[in-house]
Design a protein around this motif. Structure first.
Motif, PDB file in Angstrom:
ATOM      1  N   ALA A  44      30.136  29.660  47.132  1.00  0.00           N
ATOM      2  CA  ALA A  44      30.287  30.040  45.726  1.00  0.00           C
ATOM      3  C   ALA A  44      31.201  31.257  45.586  1.00  0.00           C
ATOM      4  O   ALA A  44      32.040  31.311  44.684  1.00  0.00           O
ATOM      5  N   LEU A  45      31.051  32.234  46.474  1.00  0.00           N
ATOM      6  CA  LEU A  45      31.897  33.429  46.417  1.00  0.00           C
ATOM      7  C   LEU A  45      33.354  33.070  46.668  1.00  0.00           C
ATOM      8  O   LEU A  45      34.252  33.501  45.945  1.00  0.00           O
ATOM      9  N   LEU A  46      33.593  32.257  47.682  1.00  0.00           N
ATOM     10  CA  LEU A  46      34.963  31.898  48.028  1.00  0.00           C
ATOM     11  C   LEU A  46      35.611  30.993  46.981  1.00  0.00           C
ATOM     12  O   LEU A  46      36.838  30.925  46.889  1.00  0.00           O
ATOM     13  N   ALA A  47      34.798  30.321  46.170  1.00  0.00           N
ATOM     14  CA  ALA A  47      35.319  29.460  45.119  1.00  0.00           C
ATOM     15  C   ALA A  47      35.715  30.234  43.862  1.00  0.00           C
ATOM     16  O   ALA A  47      36.397  29.697  42.991  1.00  0.00           O
TER      17      ALA A  47
ATOM     18  N   GLU B 190      40.310  36.682  39.329  1.00  0.00           N
ATOM     19  CA  GLU B 190      39.842  37.359  38.112  1.00  0.00           C
ATOM     20  C   GLU B 190      38.311  37.455  38.085  1.00  0.00           C
ATOM     21  O   GLU B 190      37.763  38.468  37.661  1.00  0.00           O
ATOM     22  N   ASP B 191      37.637  36.393  38.531  1.00  0.00           N
ATOM     23  CA  ASP B 191      36.168  36.415  38.566  1.00  0.00           C
ATOM     24  C   ASP B 191      35.644  37.438  39.569  1.00  0.00           C
ATOM     25  O   ASP B 191      34.676  38.148  39.300  1.00  0.00           O
ATOM     26  N   VAL B 192      36.278  37.515  40.728  1.00  0.00           N
ATOM     27  CA  VAL B 192      35.870  38.507  41.737  1.00  0.00           C
ATOM     28  C   VAL B 192      36.106  39.912  41.202  1.00  0.00           C
ATOM     29  O   VAL B 192      35.262  40.793  41.348  1.00  0.00           O
ATOM     30  N   LEU B 193      37.247  40.130  40.561  1.00  0.00           N
ATOM     31  CA  LEU B 193      37.555  41.439  39.982  1.00  0.00           C
ATOM     32  C   LEU B 193      36.524  41.822  38.931  1.00  0.00           C
ATOM     33  O   LEU B 193      36.002  42.934  38.928  1.00  0.00           O
ATOM     34  N   ARG B 194      36.188  40.890  38.041  1.00  0.00           N
ATOM     35  CA  ARG B 194      35.192  41.151  37.002  1.00  0.00           C
ATOM     36  C   ARG B 194      33.814  41.440  37.622  1.00  0.00           C
ATOM     37  O   ARG B 194      33.125  42.360  37.226  1.00  0.00           O
TER      38      ARG B 194
END
Length: 74
Positions: free
Chosen positions: A29-32, A36-40
């Motif tokens: 899930a993290l790698l997917a 922008e989602d990781v930054l948020r």
């Protein structure tokens, strides 16, 4: 006319995610996530941690001429 002056400024925080410490079931899930989602996610986690910390009371202690605040867009 207000006697208050706003001085927005930016402090950059950098998150380091150690993939070896992430439970294996969460890695896909993290790698997917998009960049922008990781930054948020990291920004929200940092703001949450700052909210729980003693940063603002320390920044504003004995400071009679300015008040430090943390804004989501800062």
């Amino acid at each position: 006319m207000s006697n208050l002056m706003s001085v927005p400024h930016t402090i950059t925080f950098e998150s380091t995610i150690d993939l070896d410490k992430i439970p294996s079931e969460l890695l896909p899930a993290l790698l997917a996530l998009s960049k922008e989602d990781v930054l948020r996610m990291c920004k929200e986690a940092t703001l949450h941690a700052l909210g729980l910390s003693n940063v603002l009371p320390l920044a504003n202690e004995n400071n009679t001429w300015a008040e430090v605040t943390i804004g989501k867009d800062n």
